[in-house]
Design a protein around this motif. Structure first.
Motif, mmCIF file in Angstrom:
data_model
loop_
_atom_site.group_PDB
_atom_site.id
_atom_site.type_symbol
_atom_site.label_atom_id
_atom_site.label_comp_id
_atom_site.label_asym_id
_atom_site.label_seq_id
_atom_site.Cartn_x
_atom_site.Cartn_y
_atom_site.Cartn_z
ATOM 1 N N ALA A 20 0.847 -1.457 0.037
ATOM 2 C CA ALA A 20 0.085 -0.067 -0.013
ATOM 3 C C ALA A 20 0.698 1.145 0.218
ATOM 4 O O ALA A 20 1.806 1.251 0.733
ATOM 5 C CB ALA A 20 -0.761 0.035 1.092
ATOM 6 N N PHE A 21 0.509 2.277 -0.894
ATOM 7 C CA PHE A 21 1.125 3.460 -1.107
ATOM 8 C C PHE A 21 2.662 3.592 -1.356
ATOM 9 O O PHE A 21 3.282 4.481 -1.659
ATOM 10 C CB PHE A 21 1.133 4.552 0.470
ATOM 11 N N ASP A 146 -1.753 2.066 5.632
ATOM 12 C CA ASP A 146 -2.657 1.248 4.778
ATOM 13 C C ASP A 146 -4.258 1.469 4.865
ATOM 14 O O ASP A 146 -4.748 1.324 3.866
ATOM 15 C CB ASP A 146 -2.444 -0.338 5.184
ATOM 16 N N GLN A 149 -5.399 3.743 2.338
ATOM 17 C CA GLN A 149 -5.533 3.609 1.014
ATOM 18 C C GLN A 149 -6.863 2.993 0.933
ATOM 19 O O GLN A 149 -6.873 1.611 1.554
ATOM 20 C CB GLN A 149 -4.440 2.777 0.944
ATOM 21 N N TRP A 198 -3.815 3.029 -6.592
ATOM 22 C CA TRP A 198 -3.797 3.899 -5.557
ATOM 23 C C TRP A 198 -2.744 3.682 -4.640
ATOM 24 O O TRP A 198 -2.360 4.530 -3.658
ATOM 25 C CB TRP A 198 -5.299 3.400 -4.866
ATOM 26 N N ASP A 199 -1.915 2.672 -4.790
ATOM 27 C CA ASP A 199 -0.983 2.478 -4.107
ATOM 28 C C ASP A 199 0.243 3.558 -4.419
ATOM 29 O O ASP A 199 0.874 4.481 -3.639
ATOM 30 C CB ASP A 199 -0.076 1.097 -4.287
ATOM 31 N N ILE A 291 -6.363 11.518 -2.366
ATOM 32 C CA ILE A 291 -5.238 10.860 -1.681
ATOM 33 C C ILE A 291 -4.442 11.952 -0.994
ATOM 34 O O ILE A 291 -3.738 11.541 0.068
ATOM 35 C CB ILE A 291 -4.364 10.136 -2.815
#
Length: 312
Positions: A20-21, A146, A149, A198-199, A291
């Protein structure tokens, strides 16, 4: 040449969906938290637990780094042995249509992101020995990120037959998981997916030409802390509220996404079912705005959580 192109595409796909991210998002959240914690007891306690020169941004990276089976350090082998499911601690598979997290909902697990975050809080409060304090702090720094996200809070499922559409997993069959959007692919050779979007991708678009330090400082300076970012009472209850909020953002992330083609498994049988998607007009703009808030909010909430654990 075709084989080389295929291998490159697979490497790129695996790389962008690793965690994530990605590096930048987690480091931004860790740095935003540090900026909110300047001069606090909480930052002193965190520094005491971490190694010399190790920062919250560094700590936030570790749970993703250790997913790599080739990575080794002084702590990882024993942690992996004690926690063989550690790579599944990062998310819940609750359907994004759910109005709130419920442990009885299909996709919820006793070792999903909510329960592991809570357990990390308990360790740092001296109420559990599931992890060492350093493991717990690194897990917490990562998992709070996380949770912000959206595709780590709400999963999507697609009908197994009939028109392509998102459905609830109401029965034992009739649906297929998208694995947090990893199976929703787009772009040249279908090498990108909605989870990696999205990560990493939308984080990079939001940062523009800033580095992590500069962007984190800008977020703290430019994004005002909203009332609904704040929590009170027992911090053990905070993560569930954040996931419930995130379910709404997961619904937004799927709004307007069009399923165009069922593709079946990938070429290395890593993903059993895939679907090609199209994003609606303006998706980048609305996602960039979301985001930016999530990164600022995630850092603020990590700082607030550490202050609740170590008041003063």
């Amino acid at each position: 040449m075709k084989q080389m192109i295929l291998m490159l595409a697979l490497v790129l796909t695996a790389g962008v969906s690793a965690g994530a991210f990605g590096d930048s998002g987690h480091r931004i959240i860790g740095r935003v938290a540090e900026l909110h914690l300047q001069g606090s007891r909480a930052l002193s306690e965190a520094s005491r637990i971490l190694r010399p020169q190790e920062t919250l941004p560094d700590a936030a990276m570790w749970p993703d780094i250790i997913k790599d089976p080739f990575y080794e350090d002084a702590d990882t082998p024993l942690f992996r042995l004690s926690h063989p499911a550690q790579d599944t601690y990062h998310y819940t598979n609750v359907p994004f249509q759910a109005q709130k997290y419920d442990p009885a909902t299909p996709g919820a697990r006793p070792t999903d992101i909510l329960e592991i975050t809570r357990e990390s809080i308990r360790v740092l409060r001296g109420r559990s020995k599931t992890f060492t304090p350093r493991e717990a702090l690194r897990m917490l720094a990562h998992l709070v990120g996380d949770m912000h996200q959206p595709l780590h809070d709400g999963n999507s499922f697609v009908a197994a037959s009939g028109p392509l559409r998102f459905v609830l997993p109401d029965g034992p069959t009739g649906w297929r998981t998208t694995a947090g959007g990893n199976a929703l692919v787009y772009g040249p050779q279908d090498r990108f997916n909605l989870h990696s979007y999205w990560d990493t991708h939308i984080v990079n678009l939001a940062m523009r030409n800033d580095d992590v330090q500069s962007y984190a400082s800008r977020l703290v300076a430019e994004v005002a802390v909203a009332a609904d970012w704040k929590d009170a009472g027992d911090p053990d209850s905070w993560p569930e509220r954040w996931i419930n909020e995130g379910l709404g953002y997961a619904r937004d992330a799927h709004e307007g996404i069009r399923l165009t083609t069922y593709l079946g498994p990938d070429d290395v049988a890593r993903v059993p079912h895939r679907w090609r998607i199209e994003q609606p007009a303006g998706y980048d703009d609305r996602s960039r705005a979301r985001i930016r808030i999530q990164l600022a909010k995630g850092g603020y909430r990590l700082a607030s959580l550490l202050r609740a654990i170590w008041p003063g």
